[in-house]
Design an enzyme around this catalytic site. Sequence first.
Site, PDB file in Angstrom:
ATOM      1  N   SER A  12       0.551  -1.434  -0.143  1.00  9.19           N
ATOM      2  CA  SER A  12       0.046  -0.003  -0.026  1.00  9.19           C
ATOM      3  C   SER A  12       0.981   1.302  -0.033  1.00  9.19           C
ATOM      4  O   SER A  12       1.689   1.423   0.866  1.00  9.19           O
ATOM      5  CB  SER A  12      -0.952  -0.005   1.270  1.00  9.19           C
ATOM      6  OG  SER A  12      -1.432   1.403   1.288  1.00  9.19           O
ATOM      7  N   HIS A  37      -1.336  -1.725  -3.958  1.00  4.13           N
ATOM      8  CA  HIS A  37      -2.571  -1.474  -3.190  1.00  4.13           C
ATOM      9  C   HIS A  37      -2.806  -0.047  -3.447  1.00  4.13           C
ATOM     10  O   HIS A  37      -2.139   0.636  -2.884  1.00  4.13           O
ATOM     11  CB  HIS A  37      -2.591  -2.197  -1.855  1.00  4.13           C
ATOM     12  CG  HIS A  37      -3.962  -1.934  -1.125  1.00  4.13           C
ATOM     13  ND1 HIS A  37      -5.070  -2.835  -1.275  1.00  4.13           N
ATOM     14  CD2 HIS A  37      -4.350  -0.911  -0.228  1.00  4.13           C
ATOM     15  CE1 HIS A  37      -6.051  -2.542  -0.375  1.00  4.13           C
ATOM     16  NE2 HIS A  37      -5.574  -1.302   0.441  1.00  4.13           N
ATOM     17  N   ASP A  39      -5.448   3.084  -2.510  1.00  3.15           N
ATOM     18  CA  ASP A  39      -6.209   3.447  -1.400  1.00  3.15           C
ATOM     19  C   ASP A  39      -7.008   4.599  -1.822  1.00  3.15           C
ATOM     20  O   ASP A  39      -6.574   5.729  -1.500  1.00  3.15           O
ATOM     21  CB  ASP A  39      -5.760   3.768   0.196  1.00  3.15           C
ATOM     22  CG  ASP A  39      -5.289   2.406   0.702  1.00  3.15           C
ATOM     23  OD1 ASP A  39      -6.221   1.427   0.971  1.00  3.15           O
ATOM     24  OD2 ASP A  39      -4.099   1.969   1.075  1.00  3.15           O
ATOM     25  N   HIS A  70      -8.910  -0.171  -3.441  1.00  2.00           N
ATOM     26  CA  HIS A  70      -9.337  -0.184  -2.085  1.00  2.00           C
ATOM     27  C   HIS A  70     -10.303   1.045  -2.009  1.00  2.00           C
ATOM     28  O   HIS A  70      -9.806   2.128  -1.644  1.00  2.00           O
ATOM     29  CB  HIS A  70      -8.562  -0.372  -0.945  1.00  2.00           C
ATOM     30  CG  HIS A  70      -9.379  -0.289   0.410  1.00  2.00           C
ATOM     31  ND1 HIS A  70      -8.656  -0.291   1.563  1.00  2.00           N
ATOM     32  CD2 HIS A  70     -10.769  -0.271   0.865  1.00  2.00           C
ATOM     33  CE1 HIS A  70      -9.470  -0.179   2.770  1.00  2.00           C
ATOM     34  NE2 HIS A  70     -10.561  -0.335   2.097  1.00  2.00           N
ATOM     35  N   ASP A 179      -6.037  -5.746   5.899  1.00  2.00           N
ATOM     36  CA  ASP A 179      -5.208  -4.546   5.614  1.00  2.00           C
ATOM     37  C   ASP A 179      -5.316  -3.599   6.818  1.00  2.00           C
ATOM     38  O   ASP A 179      -6.289  -3.662   7.484  1.00  2.00           O
ATOM     39  CB  ASP A 179      -6.296  -3.830   4.697  1.00  2.00           C
ATOM     40  CG  ASP A 179      -5.656  -2.486   4.332  1.00  2.00           C
ATOM     41  OD1 ASP A 179      -4.477  -2.291   4.573  1.00  2.00           O
ATOM     42  OD2 ASP A 179      -6.601  -1.969   3.376  1.00  2.00           O
ATOM     43  N   GLY A 180      -4.199  -3.097   7.393  1.00  2.00           N
ATOM     44  CA  GLY A 180      -4.003  -2.309   8.451  1.00  2.00           C
ATOM     45  C   GLY A 180      -3.262  -2.678   9.632  1.00  2.00           C
ATOM     46  O   GLY A 180      -3.475  -3.686  10.385  1.00  2.00           O
ATOM     47  N   GLY A 181      -2.224  -2.259   9.785  1.00  2.75           N
ATOM     48  CA  GLY A 181      -1.329  -2.533  10.973  1.00  2.75           C
ATOM     49  C   GLY A 181      -0.436  -3.847  10.919  1.00  2.75           C
ATOM     50  O   GLY A 181      -0.267  -4.283  11.997  1.00  2.75           O
TER      51      GLY A 181
HETATM   52  C1  DX5 Z   1      -5.989   2.258   5.768  1.00  3.47           C
HETATM   53  C2  DX5 Z   1      -5.694   1.672   4.188  1.00  3.47           C
HETATM   54  C3  DX5 Z   1      -4.675   0.758   4.436  1.00  3.47           C
HETATM   55  C4  DX5 Z   1      -3.306   1.586   4.719  1.00  3.47           C
HETATM   56  C5  DX5 Z   1      -2.498   0.416   5.310  1.00  3.47           C
HETATM   57  O1  DX5 Z   1      -7.272   2.565   5.649  1.00  3.47           O
HETATM   58  O2  DX5 Z   1      -6.820   1.044   3.861  1.00  3.47           O
HETATM   59  O3  DX5 Z   1      -4.272   0.006   3.091  1.00  3.47           O
HETATM   60  O4  DX5 Z   1      -2.428   2.016   3.851  1.00  3.47           O
HETATM   61  O5  DX5 Z   1      -1.016   0.976   6.045  1.00  3.47           O
HETATM   62  P1  DX5 Z   1      -0.452   0.123   7.379  1.00  3.47           P
HETATM   63  O6  DX5 Z   1       0.102  -0.911   6.720  1.00  3.47           O
HETATM   64  O7  DX5 Z   1       0.587   1.385   7.390  1.00  3.47           O
HETATM   65  O8  DX5 Z   1      -1.494   0.174   8.083  1.00  3.47           O
HETATM   66 ZN    ZN Z   2      -6.271  -0.152   1.960  1.00  2.88          ZN
END
Ligand code: DX5
Ligand code: ZN
Length: 224
Positions: A12, A37, A39, A70, A179-181
Amino acid sequence: MSDKKSIILSGSILNIPFYEIPEKIRIAKEHGLSLIHLDIMDGVFVPQLSFGLSFAIQLREIIDLDLEVHLMVVNPEKFIAEIPDKLFTRVFFHYESTLYPLRLIEKIKNKGMMAGVAINPSTPVQNIETILGEVDAVLVMLVEPGYGGQVMKHQMLKKIEQLNKLRRENGYSFIIACDGGIKIDNARIIVEKGADELIVGTGLFNSPRFPGIIRDFLSINLPR
Ligand code: DX5
Ligand code: ZN
């Protein structure tokens, strides 16, 4: 066929400064990344604005990696109508953003792309049970959508397990994306619970071990 399950890694680019995006992607590709990815945020479904479809089209012209999108937007119907055929490998829309998920799934597939449904942390898996036979992918948000760099909510692991069980019991073929964290330290447990695709932003591009960390993610594999 290998007896190991290998993961899909999606990078992402949300938190990469715009001027560094092409170079970072080029380096990531050299180190084995094959999927990006994107966003897209409208400042309404989530508080922030990120970039739009024209940016994705520009990126498509200079990058030969697969792209997935996304959509964190309130009107995915309108947005999906604008996407050129086959621009993305996968399109994720949010379950919470539409009253007509089945219609959206059909529209995405008719454009030659895989259809994925994303669910926010507070949306139970049960809410999408009736459409699981139609989707190509389910995206389990491990944080509230809208920002990179947040900490994964551990309660979400249970949702991955539930989806994996439903898939097995019903013979569904969707992939489970998360996705996320996601960081290298929690990636393995997420895969053990049943995830097939890890979407990683800051844990990849902002890691002091970038780009070598890509190989670490890609070498997470489990017995089938
Ligand atoms: C958050 C996005 C993610 C984000 C993930 O709403 O959908 O794709 O970029 O970033 P990290 O991996 O840093 O949590
Ligand atoms: Zn995302």
